[in-house]
Scaffold this active site. Sequence first.
Site, mmCIF file in Angstrom:
data_model
loop_
_atom_site.group_PDB
_atom_site.id
_atom_site.type_symbol
_atom_site.label_atom_id
_atom_site.label_comp_id
_atom_site.label_asym_id
_atom_site.label_seq_id
_atom_site.Cartn_x
_atom_site.Cartn_y
_atom_site.Cartn_z
ATOM 1 C CB VAL A 50 -9.595 50.592 37.717
ATOM 2 C CG1 VAL A 50 -10.123 51.923 38.471
ATOM 3 C CG2 VAL A 50 -10.571 49.366 37.827
ATOM 4 C CG PHE A 85 -5.235 35.305 28.428
ATOM 5 C CD1 PHE A 85 -6.483 35.522 29.173
ATOM 6 C CD2 PHE A 85 -5.075 33.885 28.565
ATOM 7 C CE1 PHE A 85 -6.942 34.790 30.418
ATOM 8 C CE2 PHE A 85 -5.410 33.113 29.597
ATOM 9 C CZ PHE A 85 -6.440 33.666 30.293
ATOM 10 C CG LEU A 87 -11.383 45.084 40.058
ATOM 11 C CD1 LEU A 87 -11.200 45.043 38.705
ATOM 12 C CD2 LEU A 87 -9.655 44.946 40.818
ATOM 13 N N GLY A 112 -14.626 51.101 44.086
ATOM 14 C CA GLY A 112 -15.536 50.079 43.895
ATOM 15 C C GLY A 112 -15.776 49.861 42.379
ATOM 16 C CB VAL A 120 -8.551 43.588 34.667
ATOM 17 C CG1 VAL A 120 -9.308 43.971 35.769
ATOM 18 C CG2 VAL A 120 -9.162 42.200 34.004
ATOM 19 N NE ARG A 180 -6.494 51.640 48.350
ATOM 20 C CZ ARG A 180 -5.501 51.678 47.613
ATOM 21 N NH1 ARG A 180 -5.050 52.641 46.352
ATOM 22 N NH2 ARG A 180 -4.330 50.925 47.749
ATOM 23 C CE1 TYR A 210 -8.225 40.724 38.662
ATOM 24 C CE2 TYR A 210 -5.869 40.676 38.730
ATOM 25 C CZ TYR A 210 -7.051 41.262 38.074
ATOM 26 O OH TYR A 210 -7.127 42.122 37.363
#
Length: 404
Positions: free
Chosen positions: A80, A404, A90, A88, A78, A86, A119
């Site tokens: 960015v 993972f 994600l 939006g 995951v 900041r 998360y």
Amino acid sequence: MDIRDVPEAHLDRALDLSYLVFHERPEEEQRAHHRAMLRPCERIGAYEGERLVGFVAAFPFTLSVPGGELPCPGLTLVSVAPTHRRRGVLSALIAEAFRRYAERGAPLAALWASEDAIYGRFGFGAATQGVTVEIDSRRPLALRIAPDERPLRLIDPAEAPAVVGPYFEATRALRAGRIPRDELRWTGEWLRDEDEEDDELSPARVVALGDPLAGYAVYRTKGENEETRTPGAVRVDEVEADSPAVAAALWRYLASIDLTGTVRAWGRPLDDPLLLFAADRDQVRVTGQFPALWVRLIDVRAALTARAWAAPVDLVLEVHDSRMPDNSGRFRLTSGPQGARYEPTGDPVDLSFGVRDLGACYLGGTKAVDLVAAGLVEEHTPGAASALDDALRTPRLPHSCDEF
């Protein structure tokens, strides 16, 4: 910003973004392995024009849960771009991922969190815990039980997937929270020649006991540091055993390897029997504890009714889920020999949960009573949290050591 599939032709773009975000510079061999691991994944990207500025992939895993296993996308890489934080990105990626998982009926999703603070706000709860154990092996390992005395044998790592892989798969259901391992995961993650985090470690070693196989350990070693005179060390990646006696034999072996003075095992379960059958807890110490697998309930009803229950329960749960509103509401949970039901109701509430905390409890590794004590779950009916814990209980704590 355009959210769309990332084609195979853009795999290297996705990897470059991930290496930028996670501050990595792998050799080409490791990059090729990452590329191979990504091919079967579902890949979602955030594009600004043709520039990939956000990425999330998901392995098509199944996850062992109490009483069986369920489809469970495993989110990974995951990322960015630091220039687009900041904004939006994600949130848009995760929203699209959740939409797809719900559409195809996946009851839950999971990940390993690089940063815990991120998360939870997306509804992921820490469902398993790991501990780091260190053994002072400058003297023989003191044990309270007799180890299994059958001979041990070293297995060629090239042959290990065929030898220990079926054993791992057969025993995976004994603990919730585990994913399958194909040959690529065995060879590229567990048994690769060089460790990507410490190039001073030896290649992976595999020691096994019993024929038929009754247990095995995967480990690496490091020699003495001549400058600091630090003794050699053993890093244990995994120990699996049929019985405490087999586990004792494997730990005794690991603590007796010549020219080493420390054994360090990361990611062991909280209820590792070593912590009880070790005779001297000054010699065997827990040096750390951390959240491991994070679970997100995509379809609360499907997830709760698909798992097995250790005791009957009849409770009204009020669930709050701001990102997947279909999960929100008041529901009666009942379980018995014929399975579980989870239906809308207007009856008075027994427990109020955020979906994050319900996900943390789902595999049986987090107790609702502890969440009540922490002020994270509201208990409206005295004893309701304890009753839910009794129903969620598993013979062994959930555990996962497959990052993972």
